[in-house]
Design a protein around this motif. Sequence first.
Motif, PDB file in Angstrom:
ATOM      1  N   SER A 151       0.313   0.660   5.111  1.00 47.50           N
ATOM      2  CA  SER A 151      -0.500  -0.201   4.433  1.00 47.50           C
ATOM      3  C   SER A 151      -1.741   0.736   4.064  1.00 47.50           C
ATOM      4  O   SER A 151      -2.675   0.232   3.307  1.00 47.50           O
ATOM      5  CB  SER A 151      -0.991  -1.296   5.728  1.00 47.50           C
ATOM      6  N   LEU A 200      -6.548  -5.650   0.708  1.00 38.41           N
ATOM      7  CA  LEU A 200      -6.405  -6.523   1.926  1.00 38.41           C
ATOM      8  C   LEU A 200      -7.714  -6.370   2.556  1.00 38.41           C
ATOM      9  O   LEU A 200      -8.246  -5.096   2.890  1.00 38.41           O
ATOM     10  CB  LEU A 200      -5.359  -5.604   2.837  1.00 38.41           C
ATOM     11  N   ILE A 202       3.079   0.482  10.641  1.00 33.42           N
ATOM     12  CA  ILE A 202       2.562  -0.541   9.902  1.00 33.42           C
ATOM     13  C   ILE A 202       0.976   0.051   9.354  1.00 33.42           C
ATOM     14  O   ILE A 202       0.681   0.023   7.972  1.00 33.42           O
ATOM     15  CB  ILE A 202       2.471  -1.910  10.511  1.00 33.42           C
ATOM     16  N   MET A 255      -7.271  -7.727   8.776  1.00 32.77           N
ATOM     17  CA  MET A 255      -5.851  -7.659   9.631  1.00 32.77           C
ATOM     18  C   MET A 255      -6.244  -7.965  10.949  1.00 32.77           C
ATOM     19  O   MET A 255      -7.202  -7.446  11.771  1.00 32.77           O
ATOM     20  CB  MET A 255      -5.724  -6.081   9.678  1.00 32.77           C
ATOM     21  N   LYS A 280       8.404  -2.687  -0.375  1.00 31.94           N
ATOM     22  CA  LYS A 280       7.141  -2.852  -1.382  1.00 31.94           C
ATOM     23  C   LYS A 280       7.199  -4.182  -1.894  1.00 31.94           C
ATOM     24  O   LYS A 280       6.920  -4.565  -3.044  1.00 31.94           O
ATOM     25  CB  LYS A 280       7.158  -1.715  -2.511  1.00 31.94           C
ATOM     26  N   ILE A 303      -4.476   1.401   5.730  1.00 33.48           N
ATOM     27  CA  ILE A 303      -5.682   0.803   5.959  1.00 33.48           C
ATOM     28  C   ILE A 303      -7.101   1.634   6.235  1.00 33.48           C
ATOM     29  O   ILE A 303      -6.798   2.686   7.037  1.00 33.48           O
ATOM     30  CB  ILE A 303      -5.726  -0.260   7.120  1.00 33.48           C
ATOM     31  N   THR A 352     -11.090  -2.381   5.283  1.00 32.01           N
ATOM     32  CA  THR A 352     -10.403  -3.723   5.915  1.00 32.01           C
ATOM     33  C   THR A 352     -11.091  -4.076   7.416  1.00 32.01           C
ATOM     34  O   THR A 352     -10.991  -3.048   8.206  1.00 32.01           O
ATOM     35  CB  THR A 352      -8.836  -3.420   6.158  1.00 32.01           C
ATOM     36  N   CYS A 359       0.031 -10.398  -2.566  1.00 28.49           N
ATOM     37  CA  CYS A 359      -0.952  -9.654  -2.361  1.00 28.49           C
ATOM     38  C   CYS A 359      -2.256 -10.256  -1.498  1.00 28.49           C
ATOM     39  O   CYS A 359      -2.888 -10.759  -1.929  1.00 28.49           O
ATOM     40  CB  CYS A 359      -1.750  -8.861  -3.582  1.00 28.49           C
ATOM     41  N   LEU A 394       6.909  -4.305   3.726  1.00 34.66           N
ATOM     42  CA  LEU A 394       6.096  -2.998   3.389  1.00 34.66           C
ATOM     43  C   LEU A 394       6.857  -1.775   2.900  1.00 34.66           C
ATOM     44  O   LEU A 394       6.767  -1.130   1.886  1.00 34.66           O
ATOM     45  CB  LEU A 394       5.115  -2.346   4.359  1.00 34.66           C
ATOM     46  N   HIS A 410       1.745  -5.990  -1.117  1.00 30.98           N
ATOM     47  CA  HIS A 410       0.810  -4.806  -1.434  1.00 30.98           C
ATOM     48  C   HIS A 410      -0.482  -4.988  -0.710  1.00 30.98           C
ATOM     49  O   HIS A 410      -0.900  -6.168  -0.405  1.00 30.98           O
ATOM     50  CB  HIS A 410       0.661  -4.703  -2.868  1.00 30.98           C
ATOM     51  N   CYS A 411      -1.069  -4.148  -0.049  1.00 32.77           N
ATOM     52  CA  CYS A 411      -1.972  -4.114   0.520  1.00 32.77           C
ATOM     53  C   CYS A 411      -3.524  -3.624  -0.117  1.00 32.77           C
ATOM     54  O   CYS A 411      -4.510  -3.285   0.512  1.00 32.77           O
ATOM     55  CB  CYS A 411      -2.118  -3.450   2.067  1.00 32.77           C
ATOM     56  N   LYS A 461       6.816  -4.860   8.484  1.00 30.47           N
ATOM     57  CA  LYS A 461       7.510  -3.606   8.326  1.00 30.47           C
ATOM     58  C   LYS A 461       8.239  -3.498   7.159  1.00 30.47           C
ATOM     59  O   LYS A 461       8.429  -2.683   6.222  1.00 30.47           O
ATOM     60  CB  LYS A 461       7.766  -2.943   9.614  1.00 30.47           C
TER      61      LYS A 461
END
Length: 562
Positions: A322, A295, A318, A298, A288, A324, A340, A222, A285, A291-292, A282
């Motif tokens: 993720s 996060l 991505i 980036m 799995k 984000i 993020t 993580c 992710l 984990h983000c 990729k």
Amino acid sequence: MPANLNFVTKHVKYLTMLRYLSNRCQTLLGSVSRSYHTTWNELPRITCPKKIEKKIEKHKEKKLAKVLLSRRQARHSGPLIVSCKRKGYNHYQGDSFNEFDIQKLVSCGWKNKKRIGDHFTLMPFSDNPSIETEEICSFPDLGINEKVNAGLKEIGIQSPTKIQKSAIPVLLQGQSAICAAETGSGKTLAYILPAIEWILQYKRTLKTLESGVDSKITNINCPNTIVLTPNRELTLQVMAIAESLTKYADFTPFTVTGHEAVLERKILNPMDMLITTPGALKKLLKRKSIHCNFLQHMVIDESDTLFDDSFAPDMHEIFRMSRIQPADETDKRLPLLIGTQIVLVSATMPVALEKTLGEFLPLESMVKVSTQGLHHLQPHVKQTFLRINNQRKPEKLIELVKLNIEKNHPTIVFANNNKTCYFVHKLLGENGVECLQLSGEMLPKERRGVFEKFRDGFCNVLVATDIASRGLDTVNVQHVINYDFPTFISDYIHRVGRVGRVGGTDAGEVTSLISEKWNVELVWKIEIAARKRRKLRDVNANIKQKLDEKKMKMDKFELNII
């Protein structure tokens, strides 16, 4: 009387005789002049041949040019900017230049084979623009802690560069940013140091949390920070920089590159900072494996390449997986970011951001941090352009490389594609030059360790495609040779950036062999920018898009012919 008469008579005779002689002389002179005049007119006319006339005119022009050049040199006290084989095209600092008068470019006639053998050089006329000289500050002044600062001094980094001075305070505030600066200016530390500070603050915050707060927060699979790079070599380089700072900061970097066994199994590793490539991330992710959830940062290094149309699908996937959310504020209860922070780093300003990133992040909210040297020719690097025919290119290359070996100058030879890269590698090897090869089509096991051997001095010659022109720290390189001249301005900027880097002992030089007509127009743009001392125009790193546009134009042209 008789005596007087005789005297007069005698003198009259003398006078008469003199008059006769005078008349006679005039008659003779007249006849001589008439005969001479007639003879002169009858003589054949002698003329100068046209070839000799032209030679005489050229000789006069050369003499005049020398006089004008000497007068011009006497007028200029500034440094020489463009030095040419034909001295009349030399350009000094302070000279004016009309970019629309293309006839005044030394490379104007280079599409004609008659100009083969001509050359010009962009002379170094100032210091490295990346190094701060006006207001020298320290890393603690920018917000970096004393332990990390001590570690930087131990590895030889005393003070921040211009991009570090501009970017570090912005990133420590948690703002998403686009950081663009000339190659070799220290961009890696500009994003690594703020990321480390945020990780340390994150860990300190977790230690002071009350028992009621979620205790599942961990760094196992993580990461707090993800750094994306376009290739394996740059990934390992960033990892080495991060590892060198772990002695002075409590954080754990972890790296995964493509085609590794770790991608085929479930990983269970602590990772405060994950440094990887888009393809590998990729896969992680999708499986799995990471984990983000927590996060906070980036970082997209060499973002002009990663937002190219060739990488854009992976980047889009991505961002989608993720999930984000852009950071827009700090948690008031905890000194942590909400969302993020996204940081784009490049030597050329990305142009495809809106298409790829606009869906996830409002671009107007990103702070743009750049330097004055962005998209400018490096003023401290000597750059030579030689018009040559294809038959002489191998001979000239061998001559240049062997001269560098004698001087013990590490050299990179760039080719535009994998086939030419292989050919040049074999050519040098067959002529007694030990060299390494690095290209995108090589198998992972063949590429492994190649750049490290070159960087560490086991071999002083590297033949490569543009895979070696992006981001790699080549402070030891002193000569770059463009065996193939690049097709795009962005590639030229990155190749030149392999020399004259911050921390290097020598500014180095670049030699470009111009053998094709279609290379000349790009040389015009570079020469105009040098004479005008302005930014290079049309710096578009989206190579795939440009190639597609060219293909469409060719298809239309063929349809019109049919």
